[in-house]
Design a protein around this motif. Sequence first.
Motif, mmCIF file in Angstrom:
data_model
loop_
_atom_site.group_PDB
_atom_site.id
_atom_site.type_symbol
_atom_site.label_atom_id
_atom_site.label_comp_id
_atom_site.label_asym_id
_atom_site.label_seq_id
_atom_site.Cartn_x
_atom_site.Cartn_y
_atom_site.Cartn_z
ATOM 1 N N ALA A 163 77.357 41.591 62.181
ATOM 2 C CA ALA A 163 76.276 42.461 62.658
ATOM 3 C C ALA A 163 75.402 42.978 61.526
ATOM 4 O O ALA A 163 74.178 43.074 61.674
ATOM 5 N N SER A 180 84.526 52.531 62.529
ATOM 6 C CA SER A 180 84.450 51.633 63.680
ATOM 7 C C SER A 180 83.867 52.385 64.861
ATOM 8 O O SER A 180 84.031 53.602 64.968
ATOM 9 N N PHE A 212 82.281 47.420 67.080
ATOM 10 C CA PHE A 212 81.864 47.256 65.686
ATOM 11 C C PHE A 212 82.962 47.758 64.753
ATOM 12 O O PHE A 212 83.612 48.758 65.029
ATOM 13 N N VAL A 224 79.666 44.636 58.444
ATOM 14 C CA VAL A 224 79.949 45.160 59.783
ATOM 15 C C VAL A 224 80.127 43.967 60.706
ATOM 16 O O VAL A 224 79.228 43.129 60.830
ATOM 17 N N VAL A 249 81.194 42.496 64.637
ATOM 18 C CA VAL A 249 81.154 42.939 66.031
ATOM 19 C C VAL A 249 81.891 41.915 66.895
ATOM 20 O O VAL A 249 81.730 40.716 66.715
#
Lengths: 139, 169
Positions: B100, B125, B138, B159, B161
């Motif tokens: 992400a 998160s 996430f 990050v 996802v």
Amino acid sequence: MLKKSEIKIGDTHKETLVEDLKRTQIVQYAGSSGDYNPLHTDEVFTTKIAGYPSVFAHGMLTMGMTGKMITNYVGDGTLKKYGVRFTSQVWPGDTLESEAKIVDIREENGENLVDLEIVTTNQDGVAVITGSATAKIDS
Amino acid sequence: MAIDKFLIEASHIMMFARSIGDPNPIYYDEDYANSTDCEGIIAPPTFAQSSAQFDPHYFLRPKIGGEGWFGSGKEATGMKPSKSEGSSGGGGSAAAGLHAEQHFEYHLPLKAGDVLSATTKPGKSWEKESKRAGKLKFSESVTEYRNQDGELVITATGVGVQTERPVDS
């Protein structure tokens, strides 16, 4: 390296990153980065098992290509920060353009810095990456 | 995840630069690179991601010797990827999910000849609803890359996802 006296807020730099992205380039990136996720290179797995219309590029390939536009603009070895959000997928056949825009020119801890806003778009004008970067500049 | 030795090698930098379509000689021509302010071959800004090559347990690389691989062979898949092995070597990209966001902070130039080590810690998160892919989970991971002198060279924050269904843009 950019010179403080030669730039101003609002200046932009634009490049075409890739035209008609080839599956082979995605394979090259898998090999160099070590990310062998079949979603990027294995059409059979990606369409039949994962349920996508085709393989698609690693986000990090697009970030890497976008980085080329940035270093061409600010110079080699000058980046302090570079960050992106992956906003849409990049598919084989895509043509990508990327633009950096100066949003601030400032000093921090005795260093002259430029802040850039970054966006990479595909042939339909959809943003595939949005982000920012900070680089050192000459006084 | 921890990587003991991430060798920064000129040939790897050259291949990485080719794969991102960057013909800049700073990434392969030693004579040219020595003549610049960089004083030698440096690595492109996203090169730290290729530390995955040096993570012995990286889960997105087929393992030698019969552990199986989820990509196609005779059938469309071998098996599901193992999620238990956690995040990647590459600054924490998506663990069995999609990437992400990715952020790099550069503290020192990354040069051919450097030997880095890397340690990754989990970050924040969070969850979000999306029309395109259902519920999104996430998770952030932060990797610190240090050189042979113990100096911090790059901090990478990834990050990942995980989506409820495939994203069809």
